[in-house]
Design an enzyme around this catalytic site. Structure first.
Site, PDB file in Angstrom:
ATOM      1  N   GLY A  43       0.758  -1.249   0.000  1.00 27.37           N
ATOM      2  CA  GLY A  43       0.000   0.000   0.000  1.00 27.37           C
ATOM      3  C   GLY A  43       0.784   1.292   0.000  1.00 27.37           C
ATOM      4  CG  ASP A  99      -1.497   2.144   2.858  1.00 32.89           C
ATOM      5  OD1 ASP A  99      -1.295   1.825   4.053  1.00 32.89           O
ATOM      6  OD2 ASP A  99      -2.046   1.369   2.044  1.00 32.89           O
ATOM      7  CG  ASP A 102      -8.594   0.881   9.565  1.00 33.23           C
ATOM      8  OD1 ASP A 102      -9.365   1.828   9.435  1.00 33.23           O
ATOM      9  OD2 ASP A 102      -8.978  -0.301   9.670  1.00 33.23           O
ATOM     10  CE  LYS A 130      -9.892   4.312   6.846  1.00 26.17           C
ATOM     11  NZ  LYS A 130     -10.605   3.061   6.523  1.00 26.17           N
ATOM     12  CG  PHE A 151     -12.688   0.929   1.904  1.00 29.09           C
ATOM     13  CD1 PHE A 151     -11.925   0.196   2.807  1.00 29.09           C
ATOM     14  CD2 PHE A 151     -12.489   0.725   0.539  1.00 29.09           C
ATOM     15  CE1 PHE A 151     -10.986  -0.725   2.363  1.00 29.09           C
ATOM     16  CE2 PHE A 151     -11.546  -0.195   0.090  1.00 29.09           C
ATOM     17  CZ  PHE A 151     -10.791  -0.917   1.004  1.00 29.09           C
ATOM     18  NE  ARG A 164      -2.142  -2.779  -4.271  1.00 26.74           N
ATOM     19  CZ  ARG A 164      -2.342  -2.923  -2.967  1.00 26.74           C
ATOM     20  NH1 ARG A 164      -2.216  -1.889  -2.164  1.00 26.74           N
ATOM     21  NH2 ARG A 164      -2.684  -4.096  -2.462  1.00 26.74           N
TER      22      ARG A 164
HETATM   23  P1  5GP Z   1      -4.527  -1.435  10.297  1.00 22.98           P
HETATM   24  O1  5GP Z   1      -3.623  -2.576  10.598  1.00 22.98           O
HETATM   25  O2  5GP Z   1      -4.063  -0.114  10.847  1.00 22.98           O
HETATM   26  O3  5GP Z   1      -5.958  -1.734  10.659  1.00 22.98           O
HETATM   27  O4  5GP Z   1      -4.613  -1.304   8.738  1.00 22.98           O
HETATM   28  C1  5GP Z   1      -3.540  -0.988   7.995  1.00 22.98           C
HETATM   29  C2  5GP Z   1      -3.679  -1.550   6.600  1.00 22.98           C
HETATM   30  O5  5GP Z   1      -5.020  -1.904   6.241  1.00 22.98           O
HETATM   31  C3  5GP Z   1      -3.270  -0.472   5.622  1.00 22.98           C
HETATM   32  O6  5GP Z   1      -1.870  -0.500   5.421  1.00 22.98           O
HETATM   33  C4  5GP Z   1      -4.065  -0.847   4.406  1.00 22.98           C
HETATM   34  O7  5GP Z   1      -3.358  -1.817   3.670  1.00 22.98           O
HETATM   35  C5  5GP Z   1      -5.338  -1.465   4.940  1.00 22.98           C
HETATM   36  N1  5GP Z   1      -6.412  -0.435   5.015  1.00 22.98           N
HETATM   37  C6  5GP Z   1      -6.864   0.192   6.116  1.00 22.98           C
HETATM   38  N2  5GP Z   1      -7.816   1.093   5.831  1.00 22.98           N
HETATM   39  C7  5GP Z   1      -7.958   1.040   4.474  1.00 22.98           C
HETATM   40  C8  5GP Z   1      -8.792   1.744   3.533  1.00 22.98           C
HETATM   41  O8  5GP Z   1      -9.592   2.632   3.860  1.00 22.98           O
HETATM   42  N3  5GP Z   1      -8.651   1.406   2.229  1.00 22.98           N
HETATM   43  C9  5GP Z   1      -7.779   0.444   1.799  1.00 22.98           C
HETATM   44  N4  5GP Z   1      -7.731   0.195   0.481  1.00 22.98           N
HETATM   45  N5  5GP Z   1      -6.980  -0.242   2.655  1.00 22.98           N
HETATM   46  C10 5GP Z   1      -7.067   0.061   3.966  1.00 22.98           C
HETATM   47 MG    MG Z   2      -1.115  -2.007   4.103  1.00 24.19          MG
END
Ligand code: 5GP
Ligand code: MG
Length: 173
Positions: A43, A99, A102, A130, A151, A164
């Site tokens: 990402g 990127d 979350d 987020k 999203f 992407r």
């Molecule tokens: P976390 O581990 O913080 O929940 O998520 C991190 C990863 O989840 C990011 O690096 C990304 O790959 C994916 N991700 C989280 N939110 C989004 C989103 O809104 N859109 C997309 N396409 N991927 C996301």
């Molecule tokens: Mg990722």
């Protein structure tokens, strides 16, 4: 996707401007030092390439690939390192680039993993944050834009196997 509307959240110009600001801030914070930038794949490949070109101090660049079990739009806590970095980061200043943050599970796992390699410091940079979705106590050191719980697609972020390469950040309404 035919029945969904694309809504642009950040244009390519807004993203460029923010990258210049972040690059300046990082270059100032690490003045007189060298940095190892670690881009989390897949990402962050676009963001990392833009960000490092706006950093004026010496930067070594490495990559780390993670995977996580769970469905496509939700990261679960089960993060795995698929491909580790190649550089020796012992005693060095590390900037992890992703990127989007979350839940924070991915970043937390990567931080713990890299700490074992004894760097002298670790900071984090994300294009998007987020905060309302956070499941762990973690805040990125450098944030492009803070956003609500939507999203995101484009600028490195995928929807299924695609999008992407889209040069702006959008969501499907
Ligand atoms: P976390 O581990 O913080 O929940 O998520 C991190 C990863 O989840 C990011 O690096 C990304 O790959 C994916 N991700 C989280 N939110 C989004 C989103 O809104 N859109 C997309 N396409 N991927 C996301
Ligand atoms: Mg990722």
């Amino acid at each position: 996707m035919a029945n969904k509307e694309k809504r642009i959240l950040f244009s390519s110009e807004e993203i460029d401007k923010r990258n210049i600001e972040l690059g300046e801030e990082i270059s100032k914070d690490y003045e007189g030092k060298k940095l190892v930038a670690i881009s989390l794949l897949r990402g962050s490949f676009i963001f990392a390439s833009d960000l490092v070109r706006n950093i004026s101090i010496p930067v070594e660049i490495d990559f780390l690939t993670t995977s996580s079990y769970g469905d496509q739009e939700e990261t679960s806590g089960n993060v795995e390192i698929v491909t580790d970095i190649r550089s020796d980061i012992e005693g060095r200043d590390v900037l992890i680039i992703d990127d989007i943050m979350d839940s924070g599970y991915t970043m937390q796992y990567v931080i713990e993993h890299l700490k074992k390699k004894n760097p002298s410091s670790i900071k984090t940079a994300v294009m998007l944050d987020k905060p309302s979705r956070r499941k762990v106590d973690l805040k990125p050191d450098y944030i492009g834009f803070s956003i609500p719980d939507v999203f995101i697609v484009g600028y490195g972020l995928n929807y299924g196997d695609y999008y992407r390469n889209i040069p702006y950040i959008f969501t499907f309404d």
